[in-house]
Scaffold this motif. Structure first.
Motif, PDB file in Angstrom:
ATOM      1  N   GLU A 128      36.133 -56.995 -40.722  1.00 37.70           N
ATOM      2  CA  GLU A 128      35.328 -57.259 -40.051  1.00 37.70           C
ATOM      3  C   GLU A 128      33.830 -58.303 -41.194  1.00 37.70           C
ATOM      4  OE1 GLU A 128      33.404 -53.668 -37.830  1.00 37.70           O
ATOM      5  OE2 GLU A 128      35.209 -54.467 -36.850  1.00 37.70           O
ATOM      6  N   ARG A 129      33.927 -56.707 -42.569  1.00 39.71           N
ATOM      7  CA  ARG A 129      34.056 -57.650 -43.930  1.00 39.71           C
ATOM      8  C   ARG A 129      33.909 -59.418 -43.964  1.00 39.71           C
ATOM      9  NH1 ARG A 129      34.643 -58.200 -49.049  1.00 39.71           N
ATOM     10  NH2 ARG A 129      36.935 -57.405 -48.952  1.00 39.71           N
ATOM     11  N   LYS A 166      32.352 -60.906 -41.640  1.00 35.16           N
ATOM     12  CA  LYS A 166      30.586 -60.684 -41.731  1.00 35.16           C
ATOM     13  C   LYS A 166      30.748 -62.475 -43.050  1.00 35.16           C
ATOM     14  CE  LYS A 166      29.009 -56.830 -40.202  1.00 35.16           C
ATOM     15  NZ  LYS A 166      29.725 -56.071 -40.543  1.00 35.16           N
ATOM     16  N   GLU A 220      30.175 -65.847 -41.880  1.00 28.22           N
ATOM     17  CA  GLU A 220      29.319 -66.216 -41.491  1.00 28.22           C
ATOM     18  C   GLU A 220      28.219 -66.558 -42.545  1.00 28.22           C
ATOM     19  OE1 GLU A 220      28.122 -63.267 -38.602  1.00 28.22           O
ATOM     20  OE2 GLU A 220      29.873 -63.414 -37.235  1.00 28.22           O
TER      21      GLU A 220
END
Lengths: 157, 661
Positions: free
Chosen positions: A150-151, A154, A157
């Motif tokens: 997830e890190r 992110k 993005e």
């Protein structure tokens, strides 16, 4: 009966390549009735010229092959079915004369091998595919790994 | 004297091969670069020695040296020069020498072009290759020596078997052997990988070009042999399922399977174990073929039993290499990890299906060829297994394979989309169905399955085109983009398309020539005519011809259509006095894809001559198809990734430093 149907179906498939023009038939041997002559040719392709190497009597110009061709036509004129003609020739010359051996105890391995290999191959492939599927179970990610993904996502993005 | 030098060179070649069979192998085990470097050197020396030996035998044939037993038995001073030379391999001893020559040519090629191989792999490959060389050199020197002298040289030789005095023979065996023996490289690579215990995608990439070379030559050899039989034996048959033909067909089938499975291994690292097994099997079939043809076992089991030296020797080689390779395989296969997962519907899945059918087909030919021999040897019962058996068993196996061929290249690796592939094949399916229906309507009295077979052939050809069209995006993208993409497609894509289309073309030829050909046998006098395939053939009389080492009766025929003469052709029967043997020289005219085939029979008591005229529908497609397959093989071989080879590890300087130290 089922075996017969199977063989019939297979012969139909293979029938394509069974019809082959011959070489040795002389004009004086040819029967007047074209239907009978066609049957004679079909039978001739199934019979081995006994003194030749792996030639059918239809292909061979040996005297014996000619005698057999005449014999086949003789029997056909008498009204024999194709099967009866083959039986008659076998009764006189033995099974050796047939280029396609009959299914029997002695030839079970001959006829069985292609089917067996195909079956073994299919089973091996299916088992192999199952084995692969078993190994494919995705490894469960730990909470840390999940957080790391997830890190990274992110950051992307 | 020169002959003795040739004989001696052969013995030296044996010694060199013995060195090559051990030193590089030990070097690879110890990591000794110097010992490994012996491999390429020994391979090159063996090649020079065997080549020299072969040349001396050729020289003996050229000058008709009748003090040499082999020349006496197979040559004649009046024979045309070309057949003196081709006669070198037109007999047992000479052909075995050619076999070994080609074997050492391949070794020397690996030594030369294998520079980008890891040193240990190359050393092991060359050693395994040398084991084979040793075995066959021993076979030649101990049982089939072509250099045996006669104390009383006769004045004239016995001549070469007349049916072998043909240009076809000049080309057929060397091509066939290049194929047969070429598979020894795949075998050596497999054995080397098993010895090293290392097997990766790079291995498959190294093996594939060699397999392709062998396969392409074997295709050429079989096609050539088939065409040779077609025109020379005078029956107009092109495939007889004769054991000798089967002997070359088995390695071809297994080799075709190997090409496809090596592809899976190269791209996806799957099917590793199977690919190694196939490499071993393919060359085993080459060895088996050599045994069948060279031991005399086919002529008669009894002939084999009365003079078993050669047969038993080759059988020993066979047992040693096949047994040894399988033992090695059994010991090491477990350690080979299989990678590359894939769904059943995928490119890999399609290639597995290809392997399933090709392997079963190989097994079928194998059992059909050997069963009568084994049955007679074990029980004394004699049975015959001929064309009807193979048509019944082999034919049905090919049909699902042919249906699957167009789908394979359209499926994606790992997980394919069968519906998507089918949709992309709609045009091909539609056109082939229409073709089938039209043929069925036009030939209503012929078997429906023949039309289906023709349609299947068309489907395979169109399927091959579809792949190229789809990949280039023709019709989907702007013309200029499509053209750029078309030009940018890898050569291997065209290779696949050509080879697959060739298969379809051959299938059409086989079906059409089998079913739509017509035969016209008649007893003719000069001036008589016979109609075949829309042409009128007029028998124009017979002349006597005196050839260099034969006499012939040559019949002239005038072929006309609608009253206008279109061609003249001669058909002859030859008689070779040295061997007391007749041959038929058929007269063949090609019209489009079909051929008019005229062969002479016997003279009848009433003075007429039996003339057999065939109209062979589309028969040339059989061989055009094989030419396309060969082009496909050559194109794939020229693909960038094979030409450049597998990337080499940058460890070379370090290794050299080691060697220096």
């Amino acid at each position: 009966m089922r075996r017969f149907c199977l063989i019939l179906a297979l012969s139909l498939l293979a029938g394509l390549s069974l019809v082959r023009p011959g070489f040795a038939v002389n004009p004086d041997e040819v029967l007047a009735d074209p239907a009978l002559e066609t049957r004679a040719r079909e039978i001739s392709l199934e019979l081995r010229c006994l003194v030749c190497q792996n030639q059918s009597i239809d292909d061979s110009n040996a005297d014996l092959a000619r005698d057999l061709r005449l014999l086949v036509r003789e029997r056909l004129k008498e009204g024999d079915s194709n099967e009866q003609v083959l039986d008659y020739v076998v009764s006189r010359y033995g099974e050796f004369v047939l280029l396609k051996p009959r299914f029997s105890v002695r030839t079970v391995l001959l006829w069985g091998t292609p089917v067996a290999i195909l079956m073994i191959g299919i089973v091996a492939i299916v088992l192999g595919a199952r084995g692969r599927r078993g190994r494919r179970a995705p490894p469960v990610l730990s909470a840390d790994e999940q957080a790391e993904i997830e890190r990274l996502m992110k950051r992307g993005e | 004297m020169i002959t003795e030098l040739g004989h001696y060179a052969l013995i030296l070649a044996l010694a060199t091969a013995l060195v090559q069979s051990l030193v590089p192998l030990i070097g690879a085990q110890r990591g000794d670069a110097g010992m490994m470097a012996v491999g390429p050197m020994a391979a090159n020396i063996s090649f020079v020695l065997v080549a020299f030996s072969f040349l001396t035998l050729t020289y003996a044939y050229v000058i008709s040296d009748f003090s040499l037993l082999n020349v006496v038995e197979n040559s004649h001073s009046m024979k045309p020069m070309i057949y003196k030379i081709t006669g070198v391999w037109g007999n047992h001893e000479g052909s075995m020498l050619l076999w070994v020559l080609i074997l050492v040519i391949f070794s020397t090629l690996v030594a030369t072009f294998g520079r980008n191989l890891p040193d240990t792999l190359r050393a092991n490959v060359l050693s395994v290759q040398a084991w084979i060389t040793v075995a066959f050199l021993l076979f030649i020197l101990l049982t089939s020596n072509p250099f045996i002298r006669l104390s009383n040289a006769p004045a004239e030789g016995n001549d070469l078997n007349p049916i072998l005095q043909d240009l076809g023979l000049a080309i057929h065996p060397p091509l066939l052997y290049l194929g047969y023996v070429g598979f020894s490289i795949s075998f050596s690579f497999a054995a080397a990988a098993l010895i090293e215990g290392r097997l990766d995608a790079a291995w498959a990439r190294w093996v594939r070009p060699w397999t392709l070379v062998a396969w392409t030559f074997l295709t050429a050899g079989i096609a050539m042999g088939s065409y040779w039989a077609y025109y020379e034996l005078g029956w107009g048959g092109w495939w007889f399922w004769d054991p000798v033909e089967n002997a070359s067909f088995m390695p071809w089938l297994a080799g075709t399977a190997l090409l496809h499975s090596a592809l899976v291994m190269e791209k996806r690292e799957a099917l590793k174990v199977w690919t190694v097994l196939l490499s071993i099997l393919t060359f085993s079939f080459s060895l088996l073929g050599t045994f069948l043809v060279r031991s005399g076992v086919l002529t008669s089991v009894h002939a084999f039993a009365t003079d078993p030296t050669r047969g038993v020797f080759i059988l020993g080689i066979l047992a040693l290499f096949i047994g040894g390779a399988f033992t090695l395989f059994g010991l090491r296969a477990g350690a080979l990890r299989t990678g590359g997962l894939f769904a059943p519907i995928s490119r890999e899945g399609a290639l597995v299906l290809n392997n399933l059918f090709l392997t079963t087909a190989t097994a079928t030919v194998f059992v059909g060829t050997l069963y009568p021999l084994l049955l007679e040897a074990t029980t004394g019962t004699k049975i015959s297994v001929g064309a009807p058996f193979f048509n019944l068993t082999f034919g049905p196996l090919m049909i699902p394979l042919m249906i699957a061929v167009p789908f394979g290249p359209l499926l994606a690796w790992k997980r394919g989309d069968l519906m998507g592939a089918t949709q992309r094949l709609y045009a091909a399916i539609g056109i082939s169905l229409v073709v089938g229906l039209v043929i069925m309507a036009l030939t209503s009295d012929e078997p429906v399955l023949a039309a289906a077979g023709m349609a299947l052939g068309v489907f395979v050809i169109l399927g091959a085109l579809t792949d190229i069209v789809q990949r280039a995006g023709i019709g989907r993208l702007p013309a200029s983009t499509a053209w750029a993409r078309f030009k940018g497609l890898p050569r291997s894509a065209f290779g696949t398309a050509f080879a697959h289309a060739g298969l379809g073309v051959t299938m059409i030829g086989v079906v059409a020539a089998s079913v739509y050909s017509t035969e016209h046998v008649s007893a003719m006098r000069a001036g008589d005519t016979v109609d075949a395939g829309g042409y009128t053939v007029r028998f124009d009389g017979i002349t006597d011809v005196q050839g260099p080492n034969y006499t012939a009766k040559s019949a002239a025929f005038i072929v006309s259509k609608g009253g206008a003469e279109v061609a003249r052709v001669a058909s002859a029967k030859r008689f070779y006095p040295a061997r007391q043997m007749p041959t038929t020289e058929a007269g063949i005219l090609t019209f489009g894809a079909s051929q008019l085939y005229i062969a002479l029979g016997d003279f009848q008591s009433n003075g007429t001559l039996v003339v057999r005229v065939w109209w062979k529908s589309w028969v040339t497609f059989i061989w055009y198809g094989t030419v396309l397959m060969m082009i496909g093989g050559a194109l794939s071989l020229s693909d960038r990734r094979l030409r450049i080879g597998a990337p080499r590890k940058a460890a070379r300087p370090a290794k050299q430093a080691e060697a220096v130290a």
